[in-house]
Design a protein around this motif. Structure first.
Motif, PDB file in Angstrom:
ATOM      1  N   LEU A 117       3.700   3.511  37.786  1.00 31.32           N
ATOM      2  CA  LEU A 117       4.851   2.791  37.251  1.00 31.32           C
ATOM      3  C   LEU A 117       6.105   3.073  38.062  1.00 31.32           C
ATOM      4  O   LEU A 117       6.277   4.164  38.620  1.00 31.32           O
ATOM      5  CB  LEU A 117       5.077   3.199  35.793  1.00 31.32           C
ATOM      6  CG  LEU A 117       3.878   2.995  34.847  1.00 31.32           C
ATOM      7  CD1 LEU A 117       4.218   3.487  33.449  1.00 31.32           C
ATOM      8  CD2 LEU A 117       3.450   1.535  34.823  1.00 31.32           C
ATOM      9  N   GLY A 118       6.990   2.079  38.111  1.00 30.33           N
ATOM     10  CA  GLY A 118       8.270   2.243  38.795  1.00 30.33           C
ATOM     11  C   GLY A 118       8.091   2.608  40.262  1.00 30.33           C
ATOM     12  O   GLY A 118       7.329   1.961  40.988  1.00 30.33           O
ATOM     13  N   GLU A 119       8.785   3.672  40.683  1.00 32.26           N
ATOM     14  CA  GLU A 119       8.737   4.098  42.080  1.00 32.26           C
ATOM     15  C   GLU A 119       7.666   5.157  42.334  1.00 32.26           C
ATOM     16  O   GLU A 119       7.572   5.705  43.423  1.00 32.26           O
ATOM     17  CB  GLU A 119      10.105   4.656  42.501  1.00 32.26           C
ATOM     18  CG  GLU A 119      11.228   3.637  42.410  1.00 32.26           C
ATOM     19  CD  GLU A 119      12.574   4.242  42.798  1.00 32.26           C
ATOM     20  OE1 GLU A 119      12.693   5.493  42.804  1.00 32.26           O
ATOM     21  OE2 GLU A 119      13.493   3.464  43.094  1.00 32.26           O
TER      22      GLU A 119
END
Length: 349
Positions: free
Chosen positions: A158-160
């Protein structure tokens, strides 16, 4: 009504890109890393980047009985520090050096390395920085970055977030490998300094430190260095000082065993190369710990026992040597510019 719904679905037809995986980004990354990775190649690499497998010349005419030695590892939650500070150029160095040390303590020199980089959304500059670090360390260790895998996995990461793992393959001459059975009562433990946490204990360190501080906050206890800087110090490779010693000393006779201090600490790792019936006598006051360890301990109110189990505490590699060879080995290390300290000995259990 049904026809209109079908037309709407057709107009919104899915692509791999819409599903979260960019083939274009992957191809761009390969184009950008090719010249970086090729710098690690030597005359033994028989293939270029992009094939289904890496090819390496497996002839070792200089060895009587070549033994292939391999190891796979990751860098744990140190990755979270790299992500949160947006500094991705050293985490690959950590991974390669860690793996180099793991086969070094068997008596092997590195041949080639393969990496696995996985992320939810491929940001080319991030992956390029990480792989650039891998290539830098491979070049420094005389190791070819012969292949790897970049996986874009939306829904998993998820995300970075991203993850990094690697496999190293090296070679040792069977008659010049370090062997557990050579370790004897009275052997001296010579420790080589770490650069900090290396790649272990980060979940505990993050829990302790980040409850009180931010990664970009300078600390007087660290000489004005930020916590992020201290935690991202590169896991060092011990290949060169050990190779220097092996030009003068015989493994098995002069140097009985080596221990790479990773998860489990000094006792947990060094006990792996000590035969049954023997144990370690550690002088925990023989060296000065890097200040980051005291800051972690005080911030988290961590017991001394737990610190010894989770961290290297400033010693990254240990040599187990006969007492009558310790002075000569320390002298050779000093002449090479390598610091060392006697931290204990092997005794009967």
């Amino acid at each position: 009504m049904v026809i209109e719904e079908v037309r709407e679905v057709q107009q919104k037809s899915l692509t791999y890109e819409k599903a979260g995986v960019s083939i274009d980004a992957g191809e761009e990354l390969v184009r950008k890393i090719k010249p970086i990775v090729r710098k690690t190649f030597n005359e033994r690499v028989l293939t270029d980047i992009g094939g289904f497998g890496g090819l390496f010349d497996g002839r070792f005419p200089d060895m009587k009985f070549p033994v292939l030695v391999s190891s796979t590892d990751g860098v744990g939650t140190k990755i979270k520090i790299a992500i949160e500070t947006r500094r991705h150029d050293t985490i690959g160095q950590d991974l390669v050096n860690h793996c180099v040390n793991d086969i070094l303590v068997c008596g092997a020199r590195p041949l080639f390395f393969l990496d696995y980089f996985a992320t939810g959304k491929l940001e080319v500059y991030v992956a390029q920085s990480v792989i650039g670090g891998l290539a830098k360390a491979c070049e420094e260790n005389g190791c070819a970055l012969i292949g790897g895998e970049t996986a874009e996995m939306p829904g998993i990461y998820l995300g970075e977030d991203y993850d990094l793992a690697g496999t190293i393959v090296g070679v040792a001459d069977r008659d010049r490998m370090f062997r557990r059975e050579n370790v004897a009562e009275g052997d001296v433990l010579i420790g080589l300094p770490s650069t900090g946490l290396h790649t272990n204990g980060y979940s505990l360190a993050r829990k302790a430190l980040l409850a009180r501080y931010t990664l970009n906050s300078p600390q007087a206890a660290l000489g004005g260095e930020t916590i992020g800087d201290a935690l991202l110090k590169v896991h060092r490779s011990y290949l060169r000082p050990v190779q220097h010693l092996l030009e003068q000393f015989d493994p098995g006779t002069d140097i009985h065993a080596l221990s790479h201090i990773t998860g489990g600490g000094i006792v947990g790792n060094t006990s792996r190369v000590v035969p049954n019936g023997l144990t370690l006598n550690i002088d925990w006051k023989a060296w000065s710990r890097p200040p980051i360890f005291r800051l972690i301990q005080e911030s988290g109110n961590i017991s001394e026992e737990e610190m010894r189990r989770a961290f290297n505490l400033g010693i990254g590699l240990i040599m187990l040597v006969p007492a009558d060879r310790a002075d000569a080995i320390e002298h050779a290390l000093n002449a090479f510019g390598e610091a060392s300290v006697r931290i204990g000995n092997v005794i009967r259990s």
